[in-house]
Write a protein that holds these residues in place. Structure first.
Motif, PDB file in Angstrom:
ATOM      1  N   THR A   2       1.174  13.128   7.654  1.00 36.10           N
ATOM      2  CA  THR A   2       2.144  12.463   8.516  1.00 36.10           C
ATOM      3  C   THR A   2       3.505  13.143   8.441  1.00 36.10           C
ATOM      4  OG1 THR A   2       3.000  10.930   6.859  1.00 36.10           O
ATOM      5  CG2 THR A   2       1.000  10.252   8.030  1.00 36.10           C
ATOM      6  N   LYS A   3       4.331  12.815   9.413  1.00 35.37           N
ATOM      7  CA  LYS A   3       5.706  13.338   9.440  1.00 35.37           C
ATOM      8  C   LYS A   3       6.438  12.972   8.154  1.00 35.37           C
ATOM      9  CE  LYS A   3       9.064  10.981  11.648  1.00 35.37           C
ATOM     10  NZ  LYS A   3       9.953  10.475  12.712  1.00 35.37           N
ATOM     11  N   TYR A   4       6.289  11.722   7.718  1.00 37.16           N
ATOM     12  CA  TYR A   4       6.975  11.275   6.506  1.00 37.16           C
ATOM     13  C   TYR A   4       6.418  11.962   5.262  1.00 37.16           C
ATOM     14  CZ  TYR A   4       9.195   7.592   9.282  1.00 37.16           C
ATOM     15  OH  TYR A   4       9.927   6.892  10.201  1.00 37.16           O
ATOM     16  N   ALA A   5       5.119  12.154   5.217  1.00 40.00           N
ATOM     17  CA  ALA A   5       4.509  12.824   4.068  1.00 40.00           C
ATOM     18  C   ALA A   5       5.071  14.231   3.924  1.00 40.00           C
ATOM     19  CB  ALA A   5       2.998  12.852   4.188  1.00 40.00           C
ATOM     20  N   ASN A   6       5.202  14.943   5.040  1.00 41.30           N
ATOM     21  CA  ASN A   6       5.775  16.295   5.011  1.00 41.30           C
ATOM     22  C   ASN A   6       7.209  16.278   4.512  1.00 41.30           C
ATOM     23  OD1 ASN A   6       3.765  18.141   5.763  1.00 41.30           O
ATOM     24  ND2 ASN A   6       3.940  17.511   7.903  1.00 41.30           N
ATOM     25  N   LYS A   7       7.994  15.328   4.991  1.00 40.72           N
ATOM     26  CA  LYS A   7       9.396  15.235   4.569  1.00 40.72           C
ATOM     27  C   LYS A   7       9.500  14.891   3.077  1.00 40.72           C
ATOM     28  CE  LYS A   7      11.487  14.263   9.004  1.00 40.72           C
ATOM     29  NZ  LYS A   7      12.716  14.995   9.119  1.00 40.72           N
ATOM     30  N   ILE A   8       8.648  13.985   2.613  1.00 40.72           N
ATOM     31  CA  ILE A   8       8.648  13.606   1.197  1.00 40.72           C
ATOM     32  C   ILE A   8       8.232  14.797   0.337  1.00 40.72           C
ATOM     33  CG2 ILE A   8       7.475  12.172  -0.517  1.00 40.72           C
ATOM     34  CD1 ILE A   8       7.448   9.938   1.684  1.00 40.72           C
ATOM     35  N   LEU A  28      15.797   9.829   2.212  1.00 33.30           N
ATOM     36  CA  LEU A  28      15.198   9.961   3.547  1.00 33.30           C
ATOM     37  C   LEU A  28      15.891   9.082   4.582  1.00 33.30           C
ATOM     38  CD1 LEU A  28      11.381  10.106   2.773  1.00 33.30           C
ATOM     39  CD2 LEU A  28      12.851  11.960   3.556  1.00 33.30           C
ATOM     40  N   LYS A  29      16.437   7.978   4.136  1.00 32.35           N
ATOM     41  CA  LYS A  29      17.112   7.033   5.038  1.00 32.35           C
ATOM     42  C   LYS A  29      18.257   7.718   5.786  1.00 32.35           C
ATOM     43  CE  LYS A  29      17.001   2.459   5.717  1.00 32.35           C
ATOM     44  NZ  LYS A  29      16.102   1.987   6.739  1.00 32.35           N
ATOM     45  N   ASN A  30      18.841   8.764   5.188  1.00 34.46           N
ATOM     46  CA  ASN A  30      19.933   9.497   5.838  1.00 34.46           C
ATOM     47  C   ASN A  30      19.485  10.163   7.136  1.00 34.46           C
ATOM     48  OD1 ASN A  30      21.812   8.917   3.786  1.00 34.46           O
ATOM     49  ND2 ASN A  30      21.046  10.616   2.549  1.00 34.46           N
ATOM     50  N   THR A  31      18.263  10.674   7.151  1.00 32.10           N
ATOM     51  CA  THR A  31      17.768  11.380   8.344  1.00 32.10           C
ATOM     52  C   THR A  31      16.703  10.594   9.087  1.00 32.10           C
ATOM     53  OG1 THR A  31      16.145  12.571   6.990  1.00 32.10           O
ATOM     54  CG2 THR A  31      18.269  13.659   7.386  1.00 32.10           C
ATOM     55  N   GLU A  32      16.115   9.609   8.427  1.00 31.87           N
ATOM     56  CA  GLU A  32      15.052   8.788   9.026  1.00 31.87           C
ATOM     57  C   GLU A  32      15.409   7.312   8.878  1.00 31.87           C
ATOM     58  OE1 GLU A  32      12.501  10.031  10.658  1.00 31.87           O
ATOM     59  OE2 GLU A  32      12.952  12.111  10.139  1.00 31.87           O
ATOM     60  N   LEU A  37      10.538   1.248   2.646  1.00 35.22           N
ATOM     61  CA  LEU A  37      10.139   1.603   1.286  1.00 35.22           C
ATOM     62  C   LEU A  37       8.619   1.646   1.127  1.00 35.22           C
ATOM     63  CD1 LEU A  37      11.082   2.352  -1.534  1.00 35.22           C
ATOM     64  CD2 LEU A  37      11.314  -0.083  -2.048  1.00 35.22           C
ATOM     65  N   ALA A  38       7.906   0.738   1.774  1.00 34.76           N
ATOM     66  CA  ALA A  38       6.440   0.725   1.683  1.00 34.76           C
ATOM     67  C   ALA A  38       5.842   2.032   2.198  1.00 34.76           C
ATOM     68  CB  ALA A  38       5.870  -0.462   2.459  1.00 34.76           C
ATOM     69  N   THR A  39       6.428   2.603   3.228  1.00 38.02           N
ATOM     70  CA  THR A  39       5.958   3.884   3.765  1.00 38.02           C
ATOM     71  C   THR A  39       6.129   4.983   2.726  1.00 38.02           C
ATOM     72  OG1 THR A  39       6.483   3.204   6.011  1.00 38.02           O
ATOM     73  CG2 THR A  39       6.290   5.573   5.622  1.00 38.02           C
ATOM     74  N   VAL A  40       7.242   4.966   2.023  1.00 45.65           N
ATOM     75  CA  VAL A  40       7.483   5.964   0.978  1.00 45.65           C
ATOM     76  C   VAL A  40       6.426   5.817  -0.115  1.00 45.65           C
ATOM     77  CG1 VAL A  40       9.098   6.743  -0.810  1.00 45.65           C
ATOM     78  CG2 VAL A  40       9.944   6.160   1.471  1.00 45.65           C
ATOM     79  N   TYR A  41       6.200   4.599  -0.596  1.00 47.83           N
ATOM     80  CA  TYR A  41       5.178   4.372  -1.628  1.00 47.83           C
ATOM     81  C   TYR A  41       3.798   4.809  -1.162  1.00 47.83           C
ATOM     82  CZ  TYR A  41       7.994   1.868  -5.087  1.00 47.83           C
ATOM     83  OH  TYR A  41       8.900   1.547  -6.067  1.00 47.83           O
ATOM     84  N   ASN A  42       3.426   4.453   0.053  1.00 46.46           N
ATOM     85  CA  ASN A  42       2.106   4.826   0.576  1.00 46.46           C
ATOM     86  C   ASN A  42       1.939   6.340   0.633  1.00 46.46           C
ATOM     87  OD1 ASN A  42       1.347   2.145   0.875  1.00 46.46           O
ATOM     88  ND2 ASN A  42       1.949   2.050   3.027  1.00 46.46           N
ATOM     89  N   ASN A  43       2.967   7.035   1.088  1.00 42.94           N
ATOM     90  CA  ASN A  43       2.898   8.492   1.175  1.00 42.94           C
ATOM     91  C   ASN A  43       2.921   9.147  -0.203  1.00 42.94           C
ATOM     92  OD1 ASN A  43       2.930   9.635   4.072  1.00 42.94           O
ATOM     93  ND2 ASN A  43       4.281   7.854   4.160  1.00 42.94           N
TER      94      ASN A  43
END
Length: 124
Positions: A2-8, A28-32, A37-43
Motif C-alpha cells: 500500500t501507499k502507506y506501507a511504502n511511506k512507513i 506521517l501526519k505531516n504529509t498524510e 494510528l490503526a493504519t500505521v499499526y496494521n502496516n
C-alpha cells in the motif's frame, strides 16, 4: 504494498532512530493528514511479518521499529535509550556450536549509557 506501507518502510529505512508506532504516526501526519494510528499499526505488523523491517520489543516499553541491515542493539538499563552497535557476526559461530543453520538472531545487550553513569556519579 500500500501507499502507506511504502511511506512507513521509507521512513524507517531513512531514520537513525528506533521509532515507535506513535512516532511514525505523527511523522506521517505531516504529509498524510488523513492517516490514522490503526493504519500505521496494521502496516507495521504487515511489514514485520514479511521481514521487511525489524520489530524491537523491550519489556515495559512500546515496540520500536528498525531497518533490516545487520546490527545489534545496546539498551540502557536506566533510561531505556536504544543504540545501534555492530558486534562481529555471530551467525557462523552459532551455526558451528548448534550444528544447524541460523537464519537470523536478535541480540540485545543491556548496559548503562555514559549519560546515566555520569548522572549516577553526580548523585553519589
Amino acid at each position: 504494498m500500500t501507499k502507506y506501507a511504502n511511506k512507513i518502510l521509507n521512513l524507517i529505512n531513512e531514520s537513525t532512530a528506533h521509532m515507535t508506532a506513535e512516532q511514525i504516526f505523527f511523522e506521517l501526519k505531516n504529509t498524510e493528514p488523513g492517516i490514522v494510528l490503526a493504519t500505521v499499526y496494521n502496516n507495521l505488523n504487515a511489514l514485520s511479518a514479511k521481514n521487511m523491517i525489524r520489530k524491537i520489543s523491550l519489556e515495559g516499553q512500546p515496540d520500536r521499529y528498525d531497518k533490516l541491515d545487520k546490527h545489534d542493539h545496546l539498551i540502557c538499563k536506566t533510561c531505556g535509550r536504544l543504540l545501534d552497535f555492530s558486534f562481529s557476526d555471530l551467525t557462523e559461530s552459532l551455526k558451528v556450536q548448534l550444528d544447524t543453520e541460523i537464519f537470523k538472531y536478535d541480540l540485545k545487550v543491556y548496559f548503562e549509557c555514559p549519560e546515566c553513569r555520569s548522572n549516577a556519579r553526580r548523585a553519589q
